[in-house]
Design an enzyme around this catalytic site. Structure first.
Site, PDB file in Angstrom:
ATOM      1  N   HIS A   1     120.687  49.810 -21.045  1.00  0.00           N
ATOM      2  CA  HIS A   1     119.286  49.425 -21.104  1.00  0.00           C
ATOM      3  C   HIS A   1     119.131  48.155 -20.281  1.00  0.00           C
ATOM      4  CE1 HIS A   1     118.339  51.912 -24.948  1.00  0.00           C
ATOM      5  NE2 HIS A   1     118.139  52.594 -23.844  1.00  0.00           N
TER       6      HIS A   1
ATOM      7  N   ASP B   1     117.637  45.352 -20.153  1.00  0.00           N
ATOM      8  CA  ASP B   1     117.709  43.962 -20.612  1.00  0.00           C
ATOM      9  C   ASP B   1     119.144  43.508 -20.850  1.00  0.00           C
ATOM     10  OD1 ASP B   1     117.484  45.884 -22.714  1.00  0.00           O
ATOM     11  OD2 ASP B   1     117.167  44.297 -24.176  1.00  0.00           O
ATOM     12  N   HIS B   2     120.105  44.395 -20.622  1.00  0.00           N
ATOM     13  CA  HIS B   2     121.510  44.032 -20.789  1.00  0.00           C
ATOM     14  C   HIS B   2     122.299  44.061 -19.478  1.00  0.00           C
ATOM     15  CE1 HIS B   2     121.539  44.019 -25.273  1.00  0.00           C
ATOM     16  NE2 HIS B   2     120.434  44.700 -25.044  1.00  0.00           N
TER      17      HIS B   2
ATOM     18  N   HIS C   1     123.107  53.320 -31.192  1.00  0.00           N
ATOM     19  CA  HIS C   1     121.890  53.027 -30.444  1.00  0.00           C
ATOM     20  C   HIS C   1     121.389  54.316 -29.788  1.00  0.00           C
ATOM     21  CE1 HIS C   1     118.963  50.344 -28.925  1.00  0.00           C
ATOM     22  NE2 HIS C   1     119.386  50.309 -27.680  1.00  0.00           N
TER      23      HIS C   1
ATOM     24  N   ASP D   1     123.033  46.166 -29.421  1.00  0.00           N
ATOM     25  CA  ASP D   1     121.933  46.903 -30.038  1.00  0.00           C
ATOM     26  C   ASP D   1     122.445  48.015 -30.953  1.00  0.00           C
ATOM     27  OD1 ASP D   1     120.712  45.289 -28.228  1.00  0.00           O
ATOM     28  OD2 ASP D   1     119.464  46.838 -27.328  1.00  0.00           O
TER      29      ASP D   1
ATOM     30  N   HIS E   1     118.458  38.739 -29.958  1.00  0.00           N
ATOM     31  CA  HIS E   1     117.811  39.949 -29.455  1.00  0.00           C
ATOM     32  C   HIS E   1     116.433  40.132 -30.109  1.00  0.00           C
ATOM     33  CE1 HIS E   1     117.294  44.250 -28.322  1.00  0.00           C
ATOM     34  NE2 HIS E   1     118.021  43.877 -27.273  1.00  0.00           N
TER      35      HIS E   1
END
Length: 302
Positions: free
Chosen positions: A63, A65-66, A141, A211, A269
């Site tokens: 994802h 944002d990582h 996740h 996550d 997060h």
């Protein structure tokens, strides 16, 4: 020194004062980057992280944002003349993504970039050297996702000085005893190492939970950790939304830390819908007292 520095503590959408996920683990003289959200290289510069000491990068999942900050960081390191190799541990598709970006911009990095694929569901040791052991484990996740456990080794045995002197072992030999060596006296008697030393104390351990849903099957990986980072995207009144989106709440993260008998919990997060993070502590601390917000720019000693 064994510590973690928070570079980003937000979830998918950056805010003006919070950045997507990124952390630096310091193990004496080596630095390890854990996730690399957008703007990570700016945070590295802001907090004066020594880029030259960065050797390993761990990406929990794909994802954005990582990992959206990774290509920029790699390009900057190359432009600054880096020649030391870097190893990236990540889901296998990331190698294709990075190579496509390099190819489309006709960029050739000045250093060797190695990818070590983390196959879905894998759990086990992925890196081990004289100072550090790194393990990965799957989290729950929407896509394949991993947590990471960093254990700083303490390999020297603990000397029992009075016992060593009783066996007439010279002080100059004590350091070899701590390294595990036996000692042979002049009369031919072999003094076994475990007669004069004790096993080394357990190493310090930092566990990073990326996550994930609230998942009690993670407990074996968190058990007795010195420091645990666990995502808390939502406050507990939104636990249904958290479950729908495969995330956790403040109370759920604290519950896992308590059940695992962890020594300290960092939470992060956070959803960008929250401007005030104090309620996360207000909900977490009654469940697990030693909880802290993972504040950007702060280094937490493990």
């Amino acid at each position: 020194m064994f510590a973690v520095t928070i570079l980003g503590n937000n979830s998918a959408i950056p805010t003006l004062d919070r950045h997507p996920t990124a952390q630096v683990v310091t193990c004496n003289e080596q630095l390890l980057l854990v996730d690399c959200g957008e703007g990570t290289q700016i945070q590295i510069a802001k907090y004066r992280i020594r880029r030259s000491k960065l050797r390993y990068i761990f990406i929990s999942h794909l994802h954005g944002d990582h990992y959206f900050g990774l290509i920029g960081l790699l390009n900057t390191l190359s432009l600054m003349g880096r020649t030391d190799p870097i190893s990236v541990y990540a889901p296998p598709e990331l190698e294709q993504i990075i190579q496509l970006q390099l190819d489309c911009s006709a960029t050739v990095l000045k250093f060797e970039l190695s990818f070590i694929p983390l196959q879905p569901g894998f759990s086990g040791v992925i890196l081990e050297d004289k100072e550090l052991t790194v393990r990965c484990f799957p989290t729950q996740h929407r896509i394949s996702c991993f947590g990471f456990s960093f254990e700083m080794q303490k390999r020297k045995r603990k000397l029992i000085p009075e016992q060593a002197r009783a066996y007439e072992i010279p002080a100059a030999y004590f350091s070899k005893l701590q390294d595990g060596a036996d000692y042979q006296r002049k009369d031919g008697t072999l003094v076994k190492n475990d007669w004069v030393t004790l096993p080394p104390p357990p190493g310090k351990r930092y566990v990073y939970c990326a996550d994930t849903l609230y998942d009690v099957t993670l407990l074996p990986h968190l058990r007795d950790a010195d420091l645990v980072y666990h995502e808390t995207t939502y406050l507990h009144n939104l636990q249904d939304r958290a479950a729908e989106r495969f995330h956790s709440t403040s109370v759920q993260a604290a519950s896992l830390a308590a059940a695992a008998a962890a020594k300290k919990l960092l939470i992060g997060h956070f959803s960008s819908k929250y401007t005030d993070l104090q309620p996360f502590l207000d909900e977490s601390r009654p469940v697990f007292r030693d909880t802290e917000i993972a504040e950007e720019g702060v280094t937490y000693i493990i």
